[in-house]
Design a protein around this motif. Structure first.
Motif, short mmCIF file in Angstrom:
data_model
loop_
_atom_site.label_atom_id
_atom_site.label_comp_id
_atom_site.label_asym_id
_atom_site.label_seq_id
_atom_site.Cartn_x
_atom_site.Cartn_y
_atom_site.Cartn_z
N LEU A 114 -28.11 22.59 135.36
CA LEU A 114 -27.97 24.03 135.27
C LEU A 114 -29.14 24.68 135.97
N ASP A 115 -28.88 25.66 136.82
CA ASP A 115 -29.96 26.31 137.52
C ASP A 115 -30.74 27.19 136.56
N ALA A 116 -31.90 27.59 136.99
CA ALA A 116 -32.82 28.30 136.10
C ALA A 116 -32.31 29.66 135.70
N SER A 117 -31.47 30.28 136.53
CA SER A 117 -30.98 31.62 136.20
C SER A 117 -29.86 31.62 135.19
N GLY A 118 -29.27 30.46 134.88
CA GLY A 118 -28.26 30.37 133.85
C GLY A 118 -26.85 30.61 134.32
N ARG A 119 -26.61 30.71 135.65
CA ARG A 119 -25.25 30.96 136.13
C ARG A 119 -24.36 29.75 135.87
N GLY A 120 -24.92 28.51 135.99
CA GLY A 120 -24.11 27.35 135.67
C GLY A 120 -23.68 27.33 134.22
N LEU A 121 -24.57 27.76 133.34
CA LEU A 121 -24.24 27.86 131.93
C LEU A 121 -23.19 28.95 131.70
N ASP A 122 -23.32 30.06 132.39
CA ASP A 122 -22.30 31.11 132.32
C ASP A 122 -20.93 30.55 132.70
N MET A 123 -20.87 29.80 133.78
CA MET A 123 -19.60 29.26 134.26
C MET A 123 -18.99 28.30 133.25
N ILE A 124 -19.80 27.44 132.67
CA ILE A 124 -19.28 26.49 131.69
C ILE A 124 -18.77 27.21 130.45
N LEU A 125 -19.51 28.22 129.99
CA LEU A 125 -19.08 28.95 128.79
C LEU A 125 -17.79 29.72 129.04
N ALA A 312 -17.80 37.50 139.93
CA ALA A 312 -19.17 37.98 140.06
C ALA A 312 -20.16 36.82 140.15
N LEU A 313 -19.95 35.79 139.33
CA LEU A 313 -20.84 34.64 139.36
C LEU A 313 -20.74 33.88 140.68
N LEU A 314 -19.50 33.71 141.16
CA LEU A 314 -19.32 33.00 142.42
C LEU A 314 -19.90 33.79 143.59
N LYS A 315 -19.73 35.11 143.55
CA LYS A 315 -20.29 35.94 144.63
C LYS A 315 -21.81 35.89 144.61
N GLU A 316 -22.38 35.91 143.42
CA GLU A 316 -23.83 35.84 143.32
C GLU A 316 -24.36 34.51 143.83
N GLU A 317 -23.64 33.41 143.53
CA GLU A 317 -24.06 32.11 144.04
C GLU A 317 -24.00 32.07 145.56
N GLU A 318 -22.94 32.66 146.14
CA GLU A 318 -22.84 32.69 147.59
C GLU A 318 -23.96 33.52 148.21
N GLU A 319 -24.28 34.67 147.58
CA GLU A 319 -25.36 35.51 148.11
C GLU A 319 -26.70 34.79 148.04
N GLU A 320 -26.97 34.12 146.94
CA GLU A 320 -28.25 33.43 146.82
C GLU A 320 -28.33 32.21 147.74
N SER A 321 -27.21 31.53 147.94
CA SER A 321 -27.23 30.40 148.88
C SER A 321 -27.47 30.87 150.30
N SER A 322 -26.86 32.03 150.66
CA SER A 322 -27.12 32.57 152.00
C SER A 322 -28.56 33.02 152.15
#
Length: 344
Positions: A114-125, A312-322
């Motif tokens: 899980l990344d430090a920002s908690g988005r992976g945890l958000d996705m699992i929940l 929103a979570l997927l878009k944020e991951e794409e923005e941060e990866s870019s």
């Protein structure tokens, strides 16, 4: 007549022999899903508002994709559909769904973390909503086996669950309408509490969900052993099936890395429940197959209202990866410039 013949040979009928007990168990599971759904929305909405109002230069989250509030009739329709779906399902299918999601969650955590920002945890929940309802209902079925006064305990548990679901729903309604105003004016106790300690909601949800699945995994293991593994030579067959499912799980995770967006999520849901459907066609009764088909409806009812959160979570991951790729290119360019200047 054909349906009654099938159900009669398998020993299963809708709502089993105690229809009101099954309804209360489904109601408790739907209340658990409602609490998780509402608190996830409260957490994401509060974090979006806090990030957008903060002056420390942090980038706001993708709040434009998150729907502030749905109509009450949609929430009520979702709740009662989940209640009926969970009431119609049995302990055998509950156990398989709980063990399948537990294995997938542990595998995802072990492989990617899980990344430090908690988005992976958000996705699992978000993806665990229907499985959480199955875990609560399956645990109640396991604990209430042979209880002489199961109706009274289920009624008390249903009343408590209804109260918690009502409180979480009213909190989400209050936050969605008034939090942007009350968080700046500082005269609302609820909003001030969320402003100071709203970031702890996700950790609390994590602990509660992990505890629910830990208890449900014990009950599911006992149920699977009683219904599937106690027969002669069943362990050999189920060992092969477990290995095949683990290979399928690895393939799903690799496919999620190759695909992007919601297509990967839809593909994983179809693959997981499809694997359970094939398993029930091989080892279960026709009633189990029917319940797996009902589980498709339950997953859809849970995921479709949460689609904006997933987007929103997927878009944020794409923005941060870019952004990370841009940072890598800029750092590589600075390193190249320094090397060339040293050479001169």
């Amino acid at each position: 007549m054909f349906l009654s013949l099938i159900l009669g040979t398998t020993g299963w009928t809708p709502f089993d022999s105690k229809p009101f007990d099954c309804f209360l168990q489904g109601l408790i599971g739907a209340c658990g899903i409602s609490v998780l759904y509402n608190l996830l929305r409260v957490y994401n909405f509060v974090q979006n508002c806090n990030d957008s109002d903060s002056g420390n230069g942090s980038k706001p989250r993708s709040s434009s994709l998150i729907t502030p509030l749905r109509g009450n009739w949609r929430s009520a329709l979702q709740f009662w559909i989940l209640t009926v779906v969970l009431s119609l399902m049995g302990s055998r299918v509950f156990s398989l769904i709980v063990l399948e999601f537990s294995l997938r969650a542990v595998s995802t955590w072990a492989s990617a973390g899980l990344d430090a920002s908690g988005r992976g945890l958000d996705m699992i929940l978000i993806q665990s909503q229907f499985s959480l309802g199955c875990s609560l209902t399956g645990t109640l079925i396991f604990l209430q086996q042979g209880a002489p006064h199961s109706f009274l305990s289920l009624f008390l548990a249903a009343a408590l669950s209804w109260k918690l679901a009502s409180l979480s729903h009213s909190l989400w309604n209050h936050v969605a309408r008034l939090y942007p105003l009350h968080s700046t004016k500082h005269y609302c106790g609820k909003c001030i509490t969320l402003l100071t300690s709203g970031h702890t909601i996700l950790a609390s949800l994590q602990r509660a969900v992990v505890l629910a699945f830990a208890v449900a995994s014990v009950a599911s293991t006992a149920t699977v052993y009683d219904h599937f593994l106690s027969q002669k030579d069943a362990m050999k067959f189920w060992t092969l099936l477990t290995l095949c499912y683990i290979m399928l799980l690895v393939y799903i995770q690799e496919d999620e890395h190759r695909q992007t967006g919601t297509a990967a999520l839809l593909h994983s849901v179809v693959m997981r429940l499809g694997a359970l459907l094939v398993l029930m066609l091989a080892m279960g009764y026709w009633s189990d197959v029917f319940q797996i088909l009902i589980a498709f409806l339950g997953e859809a009812v849970c995921l479709l209202p949460s689609w904006d959160l997933l987007q929103a979570l997927l878009k944020e991951e794409e923005e941060e990866s870019s952004l990370s790729r841009c940072d890598e290119r800029s750092s590589h360019k600075r390193t190249t410039i320094k090397t060339s200047s040293r050479g001169r």
